[in-house]
Design a protein around this motif. Sequence first.
Motif, PDB file in Angstrom:
ATOM      1  N   ILE A  61       0.837  -1.200   0.000  1.00 51.70           N
ATOM      2  CA  ILE A  61       0.000   0.000   0.000  1.00 51.70           C
ATOM      3  C   ILE A  61       0.870   1.248   0.000  1.00 51.70           C
ATOM      4  N   TYR A  62       0.320   2.272  -0.628  1.00 47.62           N
ATOM      5  CA  TYR A  62       0.834   3.633  -0.531  1.00 47.62           C
ATOM      6  C   TYR A  62      -0.329   4.439   0.021  1.00 47.62           C
ATOM      7  N   GLY A  63      -0.080   5.235   1.018  1.00 46.80           N
ATOM      8  CA  GLY A  63      -1.150   6.037   1.591  1.00 46.80           C
ATOM      9  C   GLY A  63      -0.684   6.773   2.822  1.00 46.80           C
ATOM     10  N   LYS A  64      -1.599   6.885   3.789  1.00 46.29           N
ATOM     11  CA  LYS A  64      -1.294   7.568   5.043  1.00 46.29           C
ATOM     12  C   LYS A  64      -1.764   6.709   6.212  1.00 46.29           C
ATOM     13  N   ASN A  65      -1.016   6.801   7.318  1.00 47.93           N
ATOM     14  CA  ASN A  65      -1.427   6.095   8.528  1.00 47.93           C
ATOM     15  C   ASN A  65      -2.395   6.964   9.323  1.00 47.93           C
ATOM     16  N   LYS A  66      -2.819   6.485  10.479  1.00 50.75           N
ATOM     17  CA  LYS A  66      -3.815   7.231  11.246  1.00 50.75           C
ATOM     18  C   LYS A  66      -3.289   8.565  11.769  1.00 50.75           C
ATOM     19  N   GLU A  67      -1.956   8.739  11.786  1.00 48.91           N
ATOM     20  CA  GLU A  67      -1.359  10.015  12.192  1.00 48.91           C
ATOM     21  C   GLU A  67      -1.229  10.969  11.007  1.00 48.91           C
ATOM     22  N   GLY A  68      -1.614  10.518   9.808  1.00 56.90           N
ATOM     23  CA  GLY A  68      -1.531  11.356   8.621  1.00 56.90           C
ATOM     24  C   GLY A  68      -0.179  11.356   7.944  1.00 56.90           C
ATOM     25  N   LYS A  69       0.721  10.452   8.356  1.00 52.53           N
ATOM     26  CA  LYS A  69       2.052  10.371   7.752  1.00 52.53           C
ATOM     27  C   LYS A  69       2.008   9.458   6.518  1.00 52.53           C
ATOM     28  N   LYS A  70       2.766   9.844   5.481  1.00 51.67           N
ATOM     29  CA  LYS A  70       2.831   9.037   4.269  1.00 51.67           C
ATOM     30  C   LYS A  70       3.506   7.699   4.579  1.00 51.67           C
ATOM     31  N   VAL A  71       2.928   6.619   4.039  1.00 52.86           N
ATOM     32  CA  VAL A  71       3.481   5.287   4.261  1.00 52.86           C
ATOM     33  C   VAL A  71       3.561   4.497   2.961  1.00 52.86           C
ATOM     34  N   GLU A  72       4.516   3.607   2.928  1.00 55.35           N
ATOM     35  CA  GLU A  72       4.613   2.558   1.923  1.00 55.35           C
ATOM     36  C   GLU A  72       4.879   1.300   2.728  1.00 55.35           C
ATOM     37  N   ILE A  73       3.951   0.350   2.672  1.00 56.13           N
ATOM     38  CA  ILE A  73       4.067  -0.841   3.515  1.00 56.13           C
ATOM     39  C   ILE A  73       3.807  -2.093   2.680  1.00 56.13           C
ATOM     40  N   TYR A  74       4.646  -3.111   2.889  1.00 57.74           N
ATOM     41  CA  TYR A  74       4.479  -4.424   2.282  1.00 57.74           C
ATOM     42  C   TYR A  74       3.965  -5.371   3.358  1.00 57.74           C
ATOM     43  N   PHE A  75       2.943  -6.157   3.014  1.00 53.53           N
ATOM     44  CA  PHE A  75       2.335  -7.083   3.968  1.00 53.53           C
ATOM     45  C   PHE A  75       2.359  -8.512   3.427  1.00 53.53           C
ATOM     46  N   ASP A  76       2.468  -9.478   4.338  1.00 50.32           N
ATOM     47  CA  ASP A  76       2.315 -10.888   3.997  1.00 50.32           C
ATOM     48  C   ASP A  76       0.850 -11.117   3.622  1.00 50.32           C
ATOM     49  N   THR A  77       0.601 -11.814   2.516  1.00 52.60           N
ATOM     50  CA  THR A  77      -0.772 -11.989   2.023  1.00 52.60           C
ATOM     51  C   THR A  77      -1.603 -12.977   2.853  1.00 52.60           C
ATOM     52  N   LYS A  78      -0.960 -13.812   3.640  1.00 54.95           N
ATOM     53  CA  LYS A  78      -1.679 -14.789   4.466  1.00 54.95           C
ATOM     54  C   LYS A  78      -1.920 -14.269   5.878  1.00 54.95           C
ATOM     55  N   THR A  79      -0.889 -13.695   6.480  1.00 55.20           N
ATOM     56  CA  THR A  79      -1.001 -13.266   7.875  1.00 55.20           C
ATOM     57  C   THR A  79      -1.415 -11.802   8.015  1.00 55.20           C
ATOM     58  N   GLY A  80      -1.164 -11.009   6.965  1.00 56.85           N
ATOM     59  CA  GLY A  80      -1.455  -9.583   7.037  1.00 56.85           C
ATOM     60  C   GLY A  80      -0.426  -8.802   7.837  1.00 56.85           C
ATOM     61  N   LYS A  81       0.640  -9.459   8.256  1.00 58.47           N
ATOM     62  CA  LYS A  81       1.669  -8.776   9.049  1.00 58.47           C
ATOM     63  C   LYS A  81       2.596  -7.977   8.136  1.00 58.47           C
ATOM     64  N   PRO A  82       3.007  -6.777   8.586  1.00 61.57           N
ATOM     65  CA  PRO A  82       3.952  -5.979   7.797  1.00 61.57           C
ATOM     66  C   PRO A  82       5.281  -6.700   7.638  1.00 61.57           C
ATOM     67  N   VAL A  83       5.836  -6.641   6.434  1.00 68.01           N
ATOM     68  CA  VAL A  83       7.128  -7.253   6.130  1.00 68.01           C
ATOM     69  C   VAL A  83       8.181  -6.164   6.044  1.00 68.01           C
ATOM     70  N   LYS A  84       7.797  -5.022   5.481  1.00 65.09           N
ATOM     71  CA  LYS A  84       8.696  -3.879   5.330  1.00 65.09           C
ATOM     72  C   LYS A  84       7.836  -2.625   5.289  1.00 65.09           C
ATOM     73  N   SER A  85       8.328  -1.547   5.898  1.00 60.88           N
ATOM     74  CA  SER A  85       7.573  -0.298   5.839  1.00 60.88           C
ATOM     75  C   SER A  85       8.495   0.909   5.805  1.00 60.88           C
ATOM     76  N   GLU A  86       8.001   1.943   5.149  1.00 63.96           N
ATOM     77  CA  GLU A  86       8.679   3.231   5.125  1.00 63.96           C
ATOM     78  C   GLU A  86       7.640   4.276   5.500  1.00 63.96           C
ATOM     79  N   ILE A  87       7.964   5.082   6.491  1.00 62.44           N
ATOM     80  CA  ILE A  87       7.055   6.120   6.960  1.00 62.44           C
ATOM     81  C   ILE A  87       7.782   7.461   6.862  1.00 62.44           C
ATOM     82  N   ASP A  88       7.184   8.411   6.147  1.00 62.32           N
ATOM     83  CA  ASP A  88       7.763   9.748   6.037  1.00 62.32           C
ATOM     84  C   ASP A  88       7.316  10.570   7.229  1.00 62.32           C
ATOM     85  N   ASP A  89       8.231  11.354   7.750  1.00 57.06           N
ATOM     86  CA  ASP A  89       7.901  12.220   8.888  1.00 57.06           C
ATOM     87  C   ASP A  89       7.146  13.433   8.495  1.00 57.06           C
TER      88      ASP A  89
END
Length: 89
Positions: A61-89
């Motif tokens: 996903i590319y978008g924003k988290n609940k704090e309004g910060k830009k995110v790029e996050i990769y998730f496991d398709t079975k567990t839904g757990k984040p594998v890698k993430s980048e959050i802009d301040d």
Amino acid sequence: MLKQTLFGLMAAASLTAFAETTCTAHPKNEQIPPAKFQEQLKQQGYQIMKFKQTKGNCYEIYGKNKEGKKVEIYFDTKTGKPVKSEIDD
């Protein structure tokens, strides 16, 4: 010769920098359906601008988290757990 060697090293380094994140490949019947997973993320406060399943077997996903910060996050398709993430301040 030195220029060619330096160019080759720089090209290899740039390819490494853009390598795609890889997740475990799961059979389709074991994956969280994409629409359901996106809904779960929205309920957690994410604003999704772009969602895709990568060639590396992740949901991304590319978008924003609940704090309004830009995110790029990769998730496991079975567990839904984040594998890698980048959050802009």
